[in-house]
Write a protein that holds these residues in place. Structure first.
Motif, PDB file in Angstrom:
ATOM      1  N   LEU A 116       0.824  -1.203   0.000  1.00 48.50           N
ATOM      2  CA  LEU A 116       0.000   0.000   0.000  1.00 48.50           C
ATOM      3  C   LEU A 116       0.862   1.258   0.000  1.00 48.50           C
ATOM      4  O   LEU A 116       0.583   2.227  -0.713  1.00 48.50           O
ATOM      5  CB  LEU A 116      -0.912   0.013   1.226  1.00 48.50           C
ATOM      6  N   ARG A 117       1.897   1.248   0.817  1.00 50.13           N
ATOM      7  CA  ARG A 117       2.727   2.444   0.959  1.00 50.13           C
ATOM      8  C   ARG A 117       3.485   2.778  -0.320  1.00 50.13           C
ATOM      9  O   ARG A 117       3.695   3.953  -0.642  1.00 50.13           O
ATOM     10  CB  ARG A 117       3.707   2.283   2.114  1.00 50.13           C
ATOM     11  N   MET A 118       3.910   1.748  -1.051  1.00 51.00           N
ATOM     12  CA  MET A 118       4.749   2.030  -2.215  1.00 51.00           C
ATOM     13  C   MET A 118       4.131   1.585  -3.541  1.00 51.00           C
ATOM     14  O   MET A 118       4.821   1.491  -4.552  1.00 51.00           O
ATOM     15  CB  MET A 118       6.134   1.416  -2.044  1.00 51.00           C
ATOM     16  N   ASN A 119       2.805   1.360  -3.539  1.00 46.73           N
ATOM     17  CA  ASN A 119       2.141   0.955  -4.771  1.00 46.73           C
ATOM     18  C   ASN A 119       2.917  -0.163  -5.457  1.00 46.73           C
ATOM     19  O   ASN A 119       3.303  -0.065  -6.632  1.00 46.73           O
ATOM     20  CB  ASN A 119       1.974   2.148  -5.724  1.00 46.73           C
ATOM     21  N   ALA A 120       3.170  -1.223  -4.688  1.00 49.21           N
ATOM     22  CA  ALA A 120       3.979  -2.333  -5.183  1.00 49.21           C
ATOM     23  C   ALA A 120       3.349  -2.946  -6.427  1.00 49.21           C
ATOM     24  O   ALA A 120       2.122  -3.060  -6.543  1.00 49.21           O
ATOM     25  CB  ALA A 120       4.128  -3.391  -4.096  1.00 49.21           C
ATOM     26  N   GLU A 155      -0.181  -3.601 -10.657  1.00 53.19           N
ATOM     27  CA  GLU A 155       0.195  -2.730  -9.553  1.00 53.19           C
ATOM     28  C   GLU A 155      -0.941  -2.686  -8.538  1.00 53.19           C
ATOM     29  O   GLU A 155      -2.101  -2.959  -8.865  1.00 53.19           O
ATOM     30  CB  GLU A 155       0.447  -1.301 -10.038  1.00 53.19           C
ATOM     31  N   THR A 156      -0.598  -2.306  -7.323  1.00 51.00           N
ATOM     32  CA  THR A 156      -1.594  -2.208  -6.257  1.00 51.00           C
ATOM     33  C   THR A 156      -2.713  -1.253  -6.640  1.00 51.00           C
ATOM     34  O   THR A 156      -3.894  -1.505  -6.346  1.00 51.00           O
ATOM     35  CB  THR A 156      -0.919  -1.771  -4.951  1.00 51.00           C
ATOM     36  N   THR A 157      -2.379  -0.159  -7.298  1.00 53.11           N
ATOM     37  CA  THR A 157      -3.409   0.804  -7.694  1.00 53.11           C
ATOM     38  C   THR A 157      -4.470   0.193  -8.599  1.00 53.11           C
ATOM     39  O   THR A 157      -5.608   0.672  -8.649  1.00 53.11           O
ATOM     40  CB  THR A 157      -2.766   2.020  -8.397  1.00 53.11           C
ATOM     41  N   ASP A 158      -4.120  -0.881  -9.312  1.00 57.55           N
ATOM     42  CA  ASP A 158      -5.063  -1.509 -10.240  1.00 57.55           C
ATOM     43  C   ASP A 158      -6.183  -2.256  -9.520  1.00 57.55           C
ATOM     44  O   ASP A 158      -7.251  -2.476 -10.105  1.00 57.55           O
ATOM     45  CB  ASP A 158      -4.337  -2.509 -11.148  1.00 57.55           C
ATOM     46  N   VAL A 159      -5.934  -2.660  -8.264  1.00 56.57           N
ATOM     47  CA  VAL A 159      -6.871  -3.572  -7.599  1.00 56.57           C
ATOM     48  C   VAL A 159      -7.392  -3.066  -6.250  1.00 56.57           C
ATOM     49  O   VAL A 159      -8.320  -3.653  -5.690  1.00 56.57           O
ATOM     50  CB  VAL A 159      -6.221  -4.959  -7.393  1.00 56.57           C
ATOM     51  N   LEU A 160      -6.837  -1.989  -5.717  1.00 54.16           N
ATOM     52  CA  LEU A 160      -7.266  -1.530  -4.396  1.00 54.16           C
ATOM     53  C   LEU A 160      -8.598  -0.784  -4.462  1.00 54.16           C
ATOM     54  O   LEU A 160      -8.791   0.095  -5.301  1.00 54.16           O
ATOM     55  CB  LEU A 160      -6.221  -0.612  -3.768  1.00 54.16           C
ATOM     56  N   ALA A 201      -8.898   6.972  -4.332  1.00 57.56           N
ATOM     57  CA  ALA A 201      -8.483   8.334  -4.674  1.00 57.56           C
ATOM     58  C   ALA A 201      -7.668   8.962  -3.550  1.00 57.56           C
ATOM     59  O   ALA A 201      -6.699   9.692  -3.807  1.00 57.56           O
ATOM     60  CB  ALA A 201      -9.706   9.192  -4.982  1.00 57.56           C
ATOM     61  N   ASP A 202      -8.035   8.681  -2.305  1.00 54.94           N
ATOM     62  CA  ASP A 202      -7.307   9.229  -1.161  1.00 54.94           C
ATOM     63  C   ASP A 202      -5.868   8.734  -1.100  1.00 54.94           C
ATOM     64  O   ASP A 202      -5.000   9.406  -0.534  1.00 54.94           O
ATOM     65  CB  ASP A 202      -7.989   8.845   0.161  1.00 54.94           C
ATOM     66  N   MET A 203      -5.612   7.561  -1.668  1.00 50.15           N
ATOM     67  CA  MET A 203      -4.289   6.958  -1.560  1.00 50.15           C
ATOM     68  C   MET A 203      -3.229   7.703  -2.367  1.00 50.15           C
ATOM     69  O   MET A 203      -2.041   7.594  -2.082  1.00 50.15           O
ATOM     70  CB  MET A 203      -4.333   5.500  -2.020  1.00 50.15           C
ATOM     71  N   GLY A 204      -3.629   8.457  -3.370  1.00 43.05           N
ATOM     72  CA  GLY A 204      -2.667   9.243  -4.133  1.00 43.05           C
ATOM     73  C   GLY A 204      -1.557   8.410  -4.747  1.00 43.05           C
ATOM     74  O   GLY A 204      -0.383   8.773  -4.676  1.00 43.05           O
ATOM     75  N   PHE A 205      -1.914   7.311  -5.371  1.00 44.23           N
ATOM     76  CA  PHE A 205      -0.907   6.418  -5.935  1.00 44.23           C
ATOM     77  C   PHE A 205      -0.160   7.062  -7.093  1.00 44.23           C
ATOM     78  O   PHE A 205      -0.742   7.698  -7.974  1.00 44.23           O
ATOM     79  CB  PHE A 205      -1.551   5.130  -6.439  1.00 44.23           C
ATOM     80  N   THR A 206       1.166   6.882  -7.080  1.00 43.51           N
ATOM     81  CA  THR A 206       2.011   7.190  -8.224  1.00 43.51           C
ATOM     82  C   THR A 206       2.953   6.005  -8.394  1.00 43.51           C
ATOM     83  O   THR A 206       2.849   5.022  -7.655  1.00 43.51           O
ATOM     84  CB  THR A 206       2.818   8.485  -8.014  1.00 43.51           C
ATOM     85  N   TYR A 207       3.880   6.080  -9.322  1.00 43.03           N
ATOM     86  CA  TYR A 207       4.794   4.973  -9.546  1.00 43.03           C
ATOM     87  C   TYR A 207       5.620   4.710  -8.291  1.00 43.03           C
ATOM     88  O   TYR A 207       6.376   5.569  -7.833  1.00 43.03           O
ATOM     89  CB  TYR A 207       5.711   5.273 -10.735  1.00 43.03           C
ATOM     90  N   ARG A 208       5.452   3.523  -7.725  1.00 46.20           N
ATOM     91  CA  ARG A 208       6.150   3.046  -6.531  1.00 46.20           C
ATOM     92  C   ARG A 208       6.051   4.020  -5.352  1.00 46.20           C
ATOM     93  O   ARG A 208       6.983   4.186  -4.571  1.00 46.20           O
ATOM     94  CB  ARG A 208       7.611   2.743  -6.846  1.00 46.20           C
ATOM     95  N   ASN A 209       4.871   4.636  -5.219  1.00 45.47           N
ATOM     96  CA  ASN A 209       4.682   5.568  -4.108  1.00 45.47           C
ATOM     97  C   ASN A 209       3.188   5.786  -3.872  1.00 45.47           C
ATOM     98  O   ASN A 209       2.351   5.447  -4.698  1.00 45.47           O
ATOM     99  CB  ASN A 209       5.354   6.917  -4.420  1.00 45.47           C
ATOM    100  N   THR A 217      -3.887  -0.909   8.415  1.00 47.03           N
ATOM    101  CA  THR A 217      -4.205  -2.135   9.147  1.00 47.03           C
ATOM    102  C   THR A 217      -4.896  -3.189   8.279  1.00 47.03           C
ATOM    103  O   THR A 217      -4.806  -4.371   8.570  1.00 47.03           O
ATOM    104  CB  THR A 217      -5.100  -1.816  10.356  1.00 47.03           C
ATOM    105  N   SER A 218      -5.594  -2.764   7.229  1.00 48.17           N
ATOM    106  CA  SER A 218      -6.218  -3.726   6.313  1.00 48.17           C
ATOM    107  C   SER A 218      -6.482  -3.062   4.975  1.00 48.17           C
ATOM    108  O   SER A 218      -6.451  -1.829   4.852  1.00 48.17           O
ATOM    109  CB  SER A 218      -7.524  -4.289   6.889  1.00 48.17           C
ATOM    110  N   ALA A 219      -6.757  -3.890   3.975  1.00 45.36           N
ATOM    111  CA  ALA A 219      -7.020  -3.381   2.632  1.00 45.36           C
ATOM    112  C   ALA A 219      -8.088  -4.237   1.963  1.00 45.36           C
ATOM    113  O   ALA A 219      -8.175  -5.449   2.212  1.00 45.36           O
ATOM    114  CB  ALA A 219      -5.750  -3.391   1.791  1.00 45.36           C
ATOM    115  N   LEU A 220      -8.889  -3.598   1.135  1.00 45.57           N
ATOM    116  CA  LEU A 220      -9.933  -4.283   0.379  1.00 45.57           C
ATOM    117  C   LEU A 220      -9.559  -4.230  -1.096  1.00 45.57           C
ATOM    118  O   LEU A 220      -9.312  -3.157  -1.656  1.00 45.57           O
ATOM    119  CB  LEU A 220     -11.283  -3.610   0.600  1.00 45.57           C
ATOM    120  N   PHE A 221      -9.534  -5.414  -1.740  1.00 49.41           N
ATOM    121  CA  PHE A 221      -9.115  -5.516  -3.133  1.00 49.41           C
ATOM    122  C   PHE A 221     -10.270  -5.985  -4.010  1.00 49.41           C
ATOM    123  O   PHE A 221     -11.128  -6.760  -3.575  1.00 49.41           O
ATOM    124  CB  PHE A 221      -7.963  -6.514  -3.273  1.00 49.41           C
ATOM    125  N   GLN A 222     -10.256  -5.529  -5.253  1.00 45.64           N
ATOM    126  CA  GLN A 222     -11.260  -5.932  -6.232  1.00 45.64           C
ATOM    127  C   GLN A 222     -10.671  -6.945  -7.195  1.00 45.64           C
ATOM    128  O   GLN A 222      -9.695  -6.655  -7.897  1.00 45.64           O
ATOM    129  CB  GLN A 222     -11.749  -4.717  -7.018  1.00 45.64           C
TER     130      GLN A 222
END
Length: 308
Positions: free
Chosen positions: A140-144, A150-155, A173-181, A192-197
């Motif tokens: 989550l922290r680094m958009n692995a 990428e995490t942004t594709d499924v979160l 949208a709140d996560m502000g994902f960019t490349y590896r960030n 503490t947790s994440a919901l994925f699609q």
């Protein structure tokens, strides 16, 4: 280095804490590089509420650092001042399936287990996590990402606790994902947790994709070494490993640290390396790449703490 023991004061200020507080805990055993000094205090909360209690009561001048499985991390030899938080146990390690092809995971869950749980449920779209070391909190922290995902594709959303002890939810949208960030550091949130699609898929095809990811990783990366994964981000218009190779850095050594012969965007502790050796080697690689190509590589590995 040994830090002053502040655990008695923390216990007195937050008597309801149920998690473990360990003073001057050696961090080298918690990183894949197997280097680094102590955490002034290592806190392992019992659950999300326990984490919130500590953060709400912790004086603002005491720094807080979060670590995961230690796969993408250098802890410097002088250690980490303040409170280091490491999530673990059942409270942060569960995976559950939800309606509409969604999967929820605690942030201590290894990425590979999320990929496997999704495959077991015939959910497509999460197989790329099979190729990422570390846990969901770090993802989550680094958009692995890896192997086309990428995490942004499924979160869908993430849940966490702020530095003030407030439990919050962040939308994609709140996560502000960019490349590896991401914007996690700006929000000062411990996830503490994440919901994925996911999406319905053919189980055999999903497992085949995971096998492909595994084979590609084993063939190209020094996964059996003491390493921290990809060291530098790929710059726009270039590949980090190609730039490192072109600068003549393949196999380069500083002390007990070496640039991998197999994949030169990986640094290795060959035995007896210090954190200073590894970070120093990385900086020398950056210097040579800049001199050779003009590209200025940016660290992907997180470096925490103080020099000895």
């Amino acid at each position: 280095m040994t830090f002053p023991d502040i655990t008695p004061d923390l216990r007195a200020d937050v008597p309801q804490l149920r998690g473990r507080l360990l003073p001057n805990h050696d961090m080298s055993g918690l990183t894949w590089f197997r280097v680094g000094g102590p955490a002034q205090v290592l806190f392992t909360p019992a659950d999300e509420e326990d984490l919130a209690h500590l953060l709400a009561s912790l004086p603002a001048e005491i720094p807080v650092t979060v670590v995961g499985l230690g796969s993408n991390l250098i802890v410097r030899d002088g250690g980490i001042p303040g409170v280091v938080i490491r999530l673990g146990g059942k409270a942060f390690g569960e995976i559950s399936l939800e309606a509409d092809d969604r999967l929820r995971a605690g942030t201590a869950v290894p990425d590979v287990k999320v990929a496997r749980a999704a495959a077991d449920a015939s959910l497509d779209g999460l197989a790329f996590y099979r190729g990422i070391p570390g846990c969901i909190g770090g993802a989550l922290r680094m958009n692995a990402g890896a192997h086309g995902g990428e995490t942004t594709d499924v979160l869908v959303e993430a849940r966490g606790v702020t530095r003030k002890g407030e439990i919050v939810r962040l939308s994609h949208a709140d996560m502000g994902f960019t490349y590896r960030n991401s914007a996690a550091e700006t929000h000062e949130i411990i996830f503490t947790s994440a919901l994925f699609q996911g999406r319905p898929g053919d189980q055999a095809a999903i497992f085949a994709e995971m096998d492909r990811v595994t084979a590609a990783r084993e063939a190209a990366q020094p996964i059996k070494e003491r390493t921290g994964g990809s060291t530098f981000k790929n710059p726009q218009g270039g590949k980090a490993w190609q730039l490192i190779d072109a600068a003549g850095c393949r196999g380069l050594r500083v002390g007990g640290a070496q640039v991998s012969e197999m994949h030169c965007n990986f640094l290795i502790n060959t035995g007896g390396a210090t954190a200073a050796d590894i970070e120093g080697l990385g900086e020398e690689v950056r210097r040579r790449v800049k001199q050779n190509s003009g590209f200025e590589l940016q660290w992907e590995i997180k470096r925490l703490g103080v020099a000895s």
